[in-house]
Design an enzyme around this catalytic site. Sequence first.
Site, short mmCIF file in Angstrom:
data_model
loop_
_atom_site.label_atom_id
_atom_site.label_comp_id
_atom_site.label_asym_id
_atom_site.label_seq_id
_atom_site.Cartn_x
_atom_site.Cartn_y
_atom_site.Cartn_z
N GLY A 10 43.38 40.10 44.06
CA GLY A 10 44.06 41.34 43.66
C GLY A 10 43.34 42.56 44.20
O GLY A 10 43.23 43.60 43.52
N SER A 12 44.07 44.66 46.65
CA SER A 12 44.81 45.65 47.41
C SER A 12 44.87 47.01 46.73
O SER A 12 45.27 48.00 47.37
CB SER A 12 46.23 45.15 47.70
N SER A 13 44.50 47.10 45.45
CA SER A 13 44.56 48.38 44.75
C SER A 13 43.74 48.31 43.48
O SER A 13 43.26 47.24 43.09
CB SER A 13 46.02 48.75 44.41
N GLY A 14 43.56 49.45 42.84
CA GLY A 14 43.00 49.50 41.50
C GLY A 14 41.62 48.88 41.37
O GLY A 14 40.72 49.11 42.18
N ASP A 54 48.03 33.84 47.70
CA ASP A 54 48.96 33.91 46.58
C ASP A 54 48.41 33.00 45.49
O ASP A 54 48.31 31.79 45.69
CB ASP A 54 50.35 33.44 47.03
N SER A 132 39.45 39.87 32.04
CA SER A 132 40.31 39.75 30.86
C SER A 132 40.85 41.14 30.54
O SER A 132 41.40 41.81 31.41
CB SER A 132 39.51 39.15 29.70
N TYR A 146 51.66 38.64 27.62
CA TYR A 146 50.48 39.17 28.32
C TYR A 146 49.22 38.89 27.51
O TYR A 146 48.22 38.38 28.06
CB TYR A 146 50.64 40.68 28.54
N LYS A 150 45.53 36.68 28.25
CA LYS A 150 44.17 37.21 28.17
C LYS A 150 43.35 36.50 27.08
O LYS A 150 42.15 36.28 27.26
CB LYS A 150 44.20 38.73 27.95
N THR A 181 45.31 52.94 36.69
CA THR A 181 45.90 52.18 37.79
C THR A 181 47.41 52.16 37.61
O THR A 181 47.94 52.74 36.66
CB THR A 181 45.37 50.72 37.82
#
Length: 276
Positions: A10, A12-14, A54, A132, A146, A150, A181
């Site tokens: 993950g 690509s951002s944030g 992926d 988490s 969600y 977590k 984000t």
Amino acid sequence: MTAKIALVTGASSGIGEATALKLQDLGYTVYGAARRTERLEPLADRGVLPLAMDVTDDASMRAGVERIITDSGRIDVLVNNAGYGSYGAIEDVPMDEARRQFEVNVFGAMRLAQLALPHMRAQHGGTIVNISSMGGKIHTPLGGWYHGTKFAIEALSDCLRMEAKPFGVDVVVIEPGGIATEWGGIAADHLRETSGTGPYAKQADAVATSLSSEANAKRNSPPQVIADAIGKAVTARRPRTRYATGFAARPMIAVRRILPDRAFDAVMRRATGIPA
């Protein structure tokens, strides 16, 4: 000394992007993974190695880890950051979407741990960092699937930590609070699409507004605070098992620990603007 090797999903951002750059600053050779490699171009321009991956595709994850081992011969840090928030009433969320939430947030992370562990055991060293959330310790309305992911990450990480310890491998949980984000906006959009009409519409409107409000955006912490916590964890001789950081993380976890269930329910209803 050969540089240590890190894989950040993950990226690509944030949080993932900030973490990849932090680990690079600490001297790691960093592979930044994302589904769309074009979104990794800014990182690649700064020396992070882009990796198409992926986390819902086993062949993609195996290929990614194999490339790292072929190129570098080792893997020292795995940061399982890929994830998203699929909000909606438990009754409303289609089971296919519920399963996808677990595939991305839980099964992808644990599968990458399975793939990295043989190499870390052979090295007798390594660190697995699982992202988490304070949402792994608290609950909010319309976030059931969600939060389920977590809570699962928390439990799996505890078990994995005990299993991996004899091999010199550390397992660390990061529990972000509110972070500036695109996560909140995406979760709000999911919520309105899923429960914006029907019996949960009033709750959905209130929670979506709280997730994407400008007030929250101003209070939320920058992703760098999470990257800094990860940097501390992977360079510590004996890292803490958990790092709770970012807006409201520590106080909310403390309140949940203290309050009875129904009292905490009431706090969460007020915080999200849901009528009693």
